[in-house]
Enzyme design. Structure first.
Site, PDB file in Angstrom:
ATOM      1  N   LYS A   1      14.238  13.083  -0.399  1.00 56.44           N
ATOM      2  CA  LYS A   1      14.958  12.242  -1.359  1.00 56.44           C
ATOM      3  C   LYS A   1      15.986  13.084  -2.115  1.00 56.44           C
ATOM      4  O   LYS A   1      15.760  14.270  -2.366  1.00 56.44           O
ATOM      5  CB  LYS A   1      13.987  11.667  -2.397  1.00 56.44           C
ATOM      6  CG  LYS A   1      12.996  10.645  -1.903  1.00 56.44           C
ATOM      7  CD  LYS A   1      12.094  10.233  -3.063  1.00 56.44           C
ATOM      8  CE  LYS A   1      11.008   9.238  -2.640  1.00 56.44           C
ATOM      9  NZ  LYS A   1      11.568   7.909  -2.367  1.00 56.44           N
TER      10      LYS A   1
ATOM     11  N   ARG B   1       3.162   3.032   3.409  1.00 56.81           N
ATOM     12  CA  ARG B   1       2.555   2.059   4.324  1.00 56.81           C
ATOM     13  C   ARG B   1       1.669   2.741   5.359  1.00 56.81           C
ATOM     14  O   ARG B   1       0.747   2.122   5.889  1.00 56.81           O
ATOM     15  CB  ARG B   1       3.645   1.215   4.978  1.00 56.81           C
ATOM     16  CG  ARG B   1       4.560   1.947   5.922  1.00 56.81           C
ATOM     17  CD  ARG B   1       5.875   1.213   6.125  1.00 56.81           C
ATOM     18  NE  ARG B   1       6.698   1.264   4.926  1.00 56.81           N
ATOM     19  CZ  ARG B   1       7.868   0.659   4.806  1.00 56.81           C
ATOM     20  NH1 ARG B   1       8.348  -0.062   5.817  1.00 56.81           N
ATOM     21  NH2 ARG B   1       8.554   0.741   3.681  1.00 56.81           N
TER      22      ARG B   1
ATOM     23  N   LYS C   1      -2.236   2.301  -3.340  1.00 57.06           N
ATOM     24  CA  LYS C   1      -1.458   3.454  -2.853  1.00 57.06           C
ATOM     25  C   LYS C   1      -1.511   4.583  -3.878  1.00 57.06           C
ATOM     26  O   LYS C   1      -1.069   4.416  -5.020  1.00 57.06           O
ATOM     27  CB  LYS C   1      -0.015   3.029  -2.602  1.00 57.06           C
ATOM     28  CG  LYS C   1       0.930   4.165  -2.215  1.00 57.06           C
ATOM     29  CD  LYS C   1       2.367   3.661  -2.153  1.00 57.06           C
ATOM     30  CE  LYS C   1       3.363   4.804  -2.035  1.00 57.06           C
ATOM     31  NZ  LYS C   1       4.759   4.330  -2.136  1.00 57.06           N
TER      32      LYS C   1
ATOM     33  N   ASP D   1       9.998   9.072   4.513  1.00 59.14           N
ATOM     34  CA  ASP D   1       9.969   8.551   3.143  1.00 59.14           C
ATOM     35  C   ASP D   1       9.346   7.160   3.082  1.00 59.14           C
ATOM     36  O   ASP D   1       9.213   6.587   2.009  1.00 59.14           O
ATOM     37  CB  ASP D   1      11.392   8.525   2.570  1.00 59.14           C
ATOM     38  CG  ASP D   1      11.404   8.367   1.058  1.00 59.14           C
ATOM     39  OD1 ASP D   1      10.362   8.655   0.420  1.00 59.14           O
ATOM     40  OD2 ASP D   1      12.440   7.950   0.507  1.00 59.14           O
TER      41      ASP D   1
ATOM     42  N   GLU E   1       6.222   6.567   3.703  1.00 63.28           N
ATOM     43  CA  GLU E   1       4.875   7.091   3.927  1.00 63.28           C
ATOM     44  C   GLU E   1       3.783   6.225   3.330  1.00 63.28           C
ATOM     45  O   GLU E   1       2.636   6.254   3.778  1.00 63.28           O
ATOM     46  CB  GLU E   1       4.781   8.510   3.352  1.00 63.28           C
ATOM     47  CG  GLU E   1       4.467   8.614   1.872  1.00 63.28           C
ATOM     48  CD  GLU E   1       5.521   7.980   0.963  1.00 63.28           C
ATOM     49  OE1 GLU E   1       5.140   7.517  -0.126  1.00 63.28           O
ATOM     50  OE2 GLU E   1       6.703   7.941   1.325  1.00 63.28           O
TER      51      GLU E   1
ATOM     52  N   ASP F   1       6.104  11.922  -4.280  1.00 59.57           N
ATOM     53  CA  ASP F   1       6.772  11.647  -3.003  1.00 59.57           C
ATOM     54  C   ASP F   1       8.123  12.334  -2.978  1.00 59.57           C
ATOM     55  O   ASP F   1       9.084  11.872  -3.590  1.00 59.57           O
ATOM     56  CB  ASP F   1       6.933  10.135  -2.822  1.00 59.57           C
ATOM     57  CG  ASP F   1       7.645   9.795  -1.517  1.00 59.57           C
ATOM     58  OD1 ASP F   1       7.671  10.653  -0.611  1.00 59.57           O
ATOM     59  OD2 ASP F   1       8.161   8.668  -1.406  1.00 59.57           O
TER      60      ASP F   1
ATOM     61  N   ASP G   1       4.537   7.117  -8.113  1.00 60.07           N
ATOM     62  CA  ASP G   1       4.316   6.556  -6.784  1.00 60.07           C
ATOM     63  C   ASP G   1       2.831   6.335  -6.506  1.00 60.07           C
ATOM     64  O   ASP G   1       2.476   5.838  -5.446  1.00 60.07           O
ATOM     65  CB  ASP G   1       4.943   7.442  -5.708  1.00 60.07           C
ATOM     66  CG  ASP G   1       5.432   6.637  -4.508  1.00 60.07           C
ATOM     67  OD1 ASP G   1       5.712   5.437  -4.681  1.00 60.07           O
ATOM     68  OD2 ASP G   1       5.526   7.197  -3.402  1.00 60.07           O
TER      69      ASP G   1
END
Length: 460
Positions: free
Chosen positions: A240, A314, A228, A310, A312, A233, A251
């Site tokens: 967030k 996956r 990933k 949030d 995202e 993010d 992230d």
């Protein structure tokens, strides 16, 4: 940064590693002068304690490193590193006190004390250098340390300087170093290449989303690593709060970890065919951001209802995993800083992983213990499959209710791997406070365990 052993030298200072319960026994074989010096300086063998013992000319005759008690060492990943970071500048060789089976781990921990992140401010790690102990694979340990340094550097770099393009450049640099190929699909070309969810997540940012692919090796079993690469993010339209956004430069830790693992594999010239896939995006907010309630169609054809922008990671992983699976490799491994639920379950130190194959899970567990890279198996619990089926679409990216968040994320990802053996790691990739051999900040989690298990996983 080069984390290497010192060249063997007659001038290397002998280092005696002293268990707290064994100090008296060690002193019995020493001169009264040494005993007096040790007592005068209050050395007890406590973990991390150090002491130089001068010779008649004033130069160090030897050094002592406190090793604590077994119960103290059980609480530290690299016990000897506590002393290594406290020793004054010099070159040392372990003369006694470390069991042969612990030498590789302690040598690795020593090398890692030399790491410091100095891109924006001049910093340095520990100054004490170590001659490789006899009987260890020095070159292999150096490979592990240098791969860990790569992971930490990538994760520690702020998002302003580690966006999708910079992550691509890091992969290209690694590919050039080891003669691998590296290609990238970016921007609207993702739609032409049928990678629609990577595009959807990243299209709102002013830095184009992309899929980075690296290939290395001509023969052997096929291993595909998927990491990933969400370089920052915001949470998207489900924004967030500031407290949750503070660490979002990390992230892309999954991408950093698979690049570190790829570096190990290539540097050690393992007999396999390696493919690395990194969906690299920034999850931002703008007029064309994907929205809660949107339904996305994935590369695999499965539709996904977006119930939280949030969640995202996956989504981008799903397209990359579908692409990976089309090549029918022998094994697909994904690594991602995916869910806060994983941290609630096992904390920051353990890397939870998911595997359908019990033998694969056992191999990973054995390797993790051997490589001092702790992991913990979590279940692909099939009764929870209904939680990711919203009714309006094939899949839900963020099931309501708040329960089993790491498991449902893993089940979501597994829907996109149907032809290959699959293992998923839900990592944290961050060290919250400095520990021996582990600087505060970016951290590798899982690569050493995977590397150690590959001979069993792929029959190498």
């Amino acid at each position: 940064m080069t984390l290497t052993f010192a060249a063997p030298s007659d001038g290397a200072i002998p280092l005696h590693v002293i268990d707290r319960t064994g100090l008296d026994a060690w002193l019995e074989s020493q001169s009264p002068e040494i005993g007096s010096w040790v007592q005068a300086n209050g050395f007890t063998g406590a973990l991390g304690q150090t002491l130089l013992i001068p010779g008649r000319d004033g130069a160090p005759e030897c050094a002592l490193a406190g090793y604590g008690k077994a119960s103290d060492r059980a609480r530290k990943r690299f016990p000897l590193a506590a002393a290594a970071q406290a020793l004054p500048k010099g070159t040392y060789r372990i003369a006694s006190g470390v069991a042969q089976e612990a030498l590789e781990v302690e040598a690795l921990g020593w090398l890692l004390t030399g790491y410091a992140y100095g891109r924006y401010k001049s910093q340095s790690g520990a100054k004490a250098q170590l001659v490789a102990p006899e009987g260890v694979e020095a070159a292999r340990i150096e490979v592990l340390a240098q791969a860990e340094a790569l992971i930490r550097d990538l994760v520690n770099t702020p998002a302003a300087d580690m966006g999708p393009g910079e992550l691509q450049a890091a992969a290209e640099d690694l590919a050039r170093e080891f003669g691998a190929s590296c290609e990238t699909i970016a921007g609207d070309d993702l739609l032409e290449a049928n990678l629609p969810m990577i595009h959807a997540v990243g299209r709102a940012a002013d830095r184009a989303p992309r899929l980075i692919e690296m290939n290395w090796g001509q023969s052997g079993p096929k291993l595909t690593l998927v990491g990933k690469g969400v370089c920052f993010d915001t949470g998207g339209l489900d924004l967030k709060p500031a407290v949750a956004m503070g660490l979002m430069k990390k992230d892309m830790g999954g991408a950093a970890n698979v690049l570190g693992l790829a570096r190990m594999i290539m540097a050690l010239n393992l007999p396999l065919k390696l493919r690395v896939l990194i969906p690299a995006v920034e999850n931002s907010v703008s007029g064309n951001a994907f929205r809660p309630g949107d339904i996305l169609t994935s590369r695999k054809g499965l539709t996904v209802e977006v119930n939280n922008t949030d969640a995202e990671g996956r989504l981008v992983l799903a397209d990359a995993l579908a692409l990976a699976d089309e090549g029918a490799p022998d094994l697909v491994i994904s690594m991602a800083t995916l869910t806060g639920a994983a941290r609630v379950a096992v904390g920051a130190d353990l890397a939870p992983f998911y595997a359908d194959d019990d033998e694969a899970a056992l191999a990973l567990g054995r390797a993790a213990a051997r490589m001092v890279d702790p992991i913990w198996r979590m279940p692909f619990h099939e009764p929870y499959e209904a939680m990711i089926e919203p009714g309006i679409a094939d899949l839900d990216n963020a099931p309501s209710g708040g329960f089993a968040g790491s498991i449902t994320a893993a089940l979501f990802l597994r829907r996109f791997v149907t032809q290959s053996a699959y293992v998923h790691f839900d990592i944290y990739s961050w060290q919250r406070a400095k520990e021996p051999g582990r600087s505060k900040g970016g951290l590798g989690q899982g690569p050493r365990a995977i590397l150690g298990a590959l001979p069993e996983l792929l029959k190498l």
